[in-house]
Write an enzyme that holds these catalytic residues in place. Structure first.
Site, short mmCIF file in Angstrom:
data_model
loop_
_atom_site.label_atom_id
_atom_site.label_comp_id
_atom_site.label_asym_id
_atom_site.label_seq_id
_atom_site.Cartn_x
_atom_site.Cartn_y
_atom_site.Cartn_z
N GLY A 155 0.85 -1.21 0.00
CA GLY A 155 0.00 0.00 0.00
C GLY A 155 0.87 1.24 0.00
O GLY A 155 1.99 1.23 -0.52
N ARG A 156 0.36 2.30 0.60
CA ARG A 156 1.11 3.58 0.60
C ARG A 156 2.48 3.41 1.26
O ARG A 156 3.51 3.76 0.66
CB ARG A 156 0.29 4.65 1.35
CG ARG A 156 -0.92 5.17 0.60
CD ARG A 156 -1.73 6.09 1.50
NE ARG A 156 -2.34 5.34 2.58
CZ ARG A 156 -3.62 5.00 2.64
NH1 ARG A 156 -4.45 5.37 1.68
NH2 ARG A 156 -4.09 4.30 3.65
N ILE A 157 2.50 2.89 2.49
CA ILE A 157 3.77 2.79 3.22
C ILE A 157 4.66 1.71 2.59
O ILE A 157 5.87 1.92 2.42
CB ILE A 157 3.52 2.52 4.72
CG1 ILE A 157 2.78 3.70 5.35
CG2 ILE A 157 4.83 2.25 5.46
CD1 ILE A 157 2.27 3.46 6.76
N SER A 177 0.42 -9.01 -2.83
CA SER A 177 -0.73 -8.14 -2.60
C SER A 177 -1.97 -8.84 -3.10
O SER A 177 -1.89 -9.76 -3.91
CB SER A 177 -0.56 -6.80 -3.30
OG SER A 177 -0.64 -6.97 -4.68
N ARG A 178 -3.11 -8.40 -2.58
CA ARG A 178 -4.37 -9.01 -3.01
C ARG A 178 -4.82 -8.41 -4.32
O ARG A 178 -5.41 -9.07 -5.14
CB ARG A 178 -5.44 -8.80 -1.93
CG ARG A 178 -5.06 -9.40 -0.59
CD ARG A 178 -5.97 -8.92 0.49
NE ARG A 178 -6.04 -7.46 0.50
CZ ARG A 178 -6.86 -6.74 1.23
NH1 ARG A 178 -7.70 -7.36 2.03
NH2 ARG A 178 -6.85 -5.42 1.19
N ALA A 235 4.05 -2.29 10.93
CA ALA A 235 2.59 -2.26 10.71
C ALA A 235 1.85 -2.23 12.05
O ALA A 235 1.68 -1.16 12.65
CB ALA A 235 2.19 -3.46 9.86
N ARG A 236 1.45 -3.39 12.52
CA ARG A 236 0.84 -3.53 13.82
C ARG A 236 1.40 -4.80 14.45
O ARG A 236 1.66 -5.79 13.75
CB ARG A 236 -0.69 -3.64 13.73
CG ARG A 236 -1.41 -2.33 13.48
CD ARG A 236 -1.33 -1.38 14.69
NE ARG A 236 -2.00 -0.11 14.49
CZ ARG A 236 -1.38 1.01 14.11
NH1 ARG A 236 -0.08 1.02 13.87
NH2 ARG A 236 -2.07 2.13 13.96
N GLU A 265 1.31 -3.80 23.17
CA GLU A 265 1.98 -2.54 23.53
C GLU A 265 1.34 -1.93 24.77
O GLU A 265 0.11 -1.97 24.88
CB GLU A 265 1.87 -1.56 22.36
CG GLU A 265 2.74 -1.97 21.20
CD GLU A 265 2.62 -1.01 20.01
OE1 GLU A 265 2.23 0.16 20.19
OE2 GLU A 265 2.93 -1.45 18.91
N HIS A 283 7.42 2.30 18.85
CA HIS A 283 6.36 2.77 17.94
C HIS A 283 6.63 4.21 17.49
O HIS A 283 5.83 5.12 17.72
CB HIS A 283 4.98 2.65 18.63
CG HIS A 283 3.85 2.54 17.66
ND1 HIS A 283 2.78 1.70 17.85
CD2 HIS A 283 3.62 3.16 16.48
CE1 HIS A 283 1.94 1.81 16.84
NE2 HIS A 283 2.43 2.70 15.99
N GLY A 285 7.02 5.27 14.33
CA GLY A 285 6.70 5.49 12.91
C GLY A 285 6.41 6.94 12.51
O GLY A 285 6.99 7.45 11.56
P1 NAP Z 1 -2.65 1.06 2.91
O1 NAP Z 1 -2.26 2.06 1.89
O2 NAP Z 1 -4.09 0.72 3.08
O3 NAP Z 1 -1.81 -0.27 2.63
C1 NAP Z 1 -2.07 -1.48 3.23
C2 NAP Z 1 -1.83 -2.58 2.21
O4 NAP Z 1 -2.01 -3.85 2.83
C3 NAP Z 1 -2.77 -2.49 1.02
O5 NAP Z 1 -2.02 -2.48 -0.15
C4 NAP Z 1 -3.65 -3.73 1.18
O6 NAP Z 1 -4.24 -4.21 0.02
C5 NAP Z 1 -2.77 -4.68 1.96
N1 NAP Z 1 -3.61 -5.60 2.76
C6 NAP Z 1 -4.71 -5.27 3.47
N2 NAP Z 1 -5.24 -6.34 4.06
C7 NAP Z 1 -4.45 -7.38 3.70
C8 NAP Z 1 -4.50 -8.76 3.97
N3 NAP Z 1 -5.49 -9.29 4.72
N4 NAP Z 1 -3.53 -9.53 3.45
C9 NAP Z 1 -2.55 -9.01 2.68
N5 NAP Z 1 -2.47 -7.69 2.38
C10 NAP Z 1 -3.41 -6.90 2.88
O7 NAP Z 1 -2.17 1.51 4.37
P2 NAP Z 1 -0.83 2.31 4.74
O8 NAP Z 1 -1.12 3.76 4.79
O9 NAP Z 1 0.27 1.83 3.89
O10 NAP Z 1 -0.65 1.81 6.24
C11 NAP Z 1 -0.46 0.45 6.53
C12 NAP Z 1 -0.51 0.21 8.02
O11 NAP Z 1 0.69 0.67 8.63
C13 NAP Z 1 -1.60 0.96 8.77
O12 NAP Z 1 -2.85 0.30 8.69
C14 NAP Z 1 -1.07 1.04 10.19
O13 NAP Z 1 -1.57 0.01 10.99
C15 NAP Z 1 0.44 0.89 10.01
N6 NAP Z 1 1.14 2.10 10.41
C16 NAP Z 1 2.08 2.03 11.40
C17 NAP Z 1 2.75 3.17 11.79
C18 NAP Z 1 3.79 3.15 12.88
O14 NAP Z 1 3.91 4.13 13.61
N7 NAP Z 1 4.58 2.09 12.99
C19 NAP Z 1 2.47 4.39 11.18
C20 NAP Z 1 1.52 4.43 10.18
C21 NAP Z 1 0.86 3.28 9.80
P3 NAP Z 1 -3.62 -5.09 -1.19
O15 NAP Z 1 -3.23 -6.41 -0.63
O16 NAP Z 1 -4.70 -5.20 -2.16
O17 NAP Z 1 -2.46 -4.34 -1.72
#
Ligand code: NAP
Length: 316
Positions: A155-157, A177-178, A235-236, A265, A283, A285
């Protein structure tokens, strides 16, 4: 209209929120208690919650006629909110996508380097006064430039980390990816997570948390990794089976791990803290003032849109 902000936030965000409605700012830094979660839904029209504020189905069940109609989450991850239960009670949810992407990718890249090059271990040695001095076979780590990175969750990150790896460090990028991705850098889509894990030098986890992804990185995925490979999780925490990871690290079945997030956490198991082959960050990020300001402004924009009866810019 009354807005409850559940943590202290940067002054600029508080001022922006005050400009759109009446606000109450909770001064504690810990997540809302059970009573506070219920108070949030009964005494406020809008709540600006964040990580750890566990708006579970039970909470919505206890407050079936919620006064609160919007949870404007501070953060992109919203796995602490049962969105289906919220919506069933007429409570909308928004988040802050994009504002967090580059900062979190920076931490991902930092963990790749720290884990591969044993930075935390080396720093501990210097601080302990235990450095015997440079010699040619001391603290040899994994050379990162030109290696292969695997992204679980493109995804974005995930993409921002892949870009850093490709353009900054000449790495091959592979991913699972899905959905089909249109990417502006070369990257190979792998058929399964286990095949991805087996083929990379660094496996990075960037999927959202929640029931669907709980323990996505389990003992089998860890067993598929090469013995020199590193796991990075930004991620989480519950996306990785922490017990299985500890076992893999203790047995030196993988090269190491870099973690920004944990299953329970802020509890980080003693067994994990005792290991030298894991880098542990608290944490971090999005932990930069301008990023937290951007997240807050985005959350406030969602509050303002809601109050004006406009569509939410970042509805989830
Ligand atoms: P995003 O753009 O929605 O990207 C998440 C990706 O994961 C998508 O490409 C999604 O779809 C894929 N995905 C979703 N469910 C899945 C599954 N069951 N199996 C396999 N792939 C799956 O979100 P983002 O902005 O990149 O953020 C991702 C996560 O990072 C957040 O939800 C948050 O929990 C975490 N985060 C952590 C911090 C930190 O401080 N450490 C900071 C910000 C965010 P596709 O598989 O279709 O590609």
């Amino acid at each position: 209209m009354k807005l409850w902000i559940t943590r202290p936030l940067p002054d600029t965000v508080i001022e922006a929120a005050r400009a759109v409605c009446d606000i109450e700012v909770r001064q504690e830094t810990l997540p809302l208690s059970g009573d506070e979660l219920r108070r949030a839904l009964t005494e406020f029209d809008v709540v600006l919650p964040t990580l750890g504020d566990a708006f579970s189905a039970d909470v919505f069940r206890d407050v079936p006629h919620s006064r609160c109609k919007l949870l404007a989450n501070f953060g992109v991850g919203y796995n602490h909110i049962d969105v289906a239960a919220a919506q069933a009670c007429g409570v909308a949810v928004s988040n802050t996508p994009g504002a967090v992407t580059e900062a979190t990718a920076d931490i991902g890249m930092m963990l790749i380097l720290m884990s591969a090059r044993r930075a935390a271990e080396g720093e501990r040695m210097v601080r302990a006064g235990a450095w015997p001095g440079w010699h040619p076979t001391q603290m040899l780590g994994l050379h990162v430039t030109g290696k292969r990175v695997g992204i679980a969750g493109m995804g974005r990150i995930g993409q921002a980390i892949a870009r850093r790896c490709h353009f900054g460090f000449g790495m091959d990028v592979a991913y699972v990816s899905r959905s089909e991705k249109v990417l502006n850098f070369p990257a190979r889509r792998m058929p399964t997570l286990k095949e991805l894990a087996a083929s990379v030098d660094v496996l990075v986890v960037a999927v959202p948390g929640g029931t669907e992804t709980r323990h996505l990185i389990d003992a089998e995925v860890l067993a598929a990794m090469q013995s020199h490979a590193h796991l990075v999780n930004i991620a989480r925490g519950d996306v990785v089976d922490e017990v299985a990871l500890i076992a893999a690290l203790e047995a030196r079945r993988i090269g190491g791990a870099g973690l920004d997030v944990y299953e329970n956490e802020p509890v980080v198991p003693e067994a994990l803290r005792a290991l030298d082959n894991v880098t542990l960050l608290p944490h971090l990020g999005t932990a930069a003032l301008e990023v937290r300001e951007a997240m807050g402004m985005m959350a406030v924009e969602n509050v303002a849109a809601f109050l004006q009866g406009n569509p939410l810019p970042n509805a989830v």
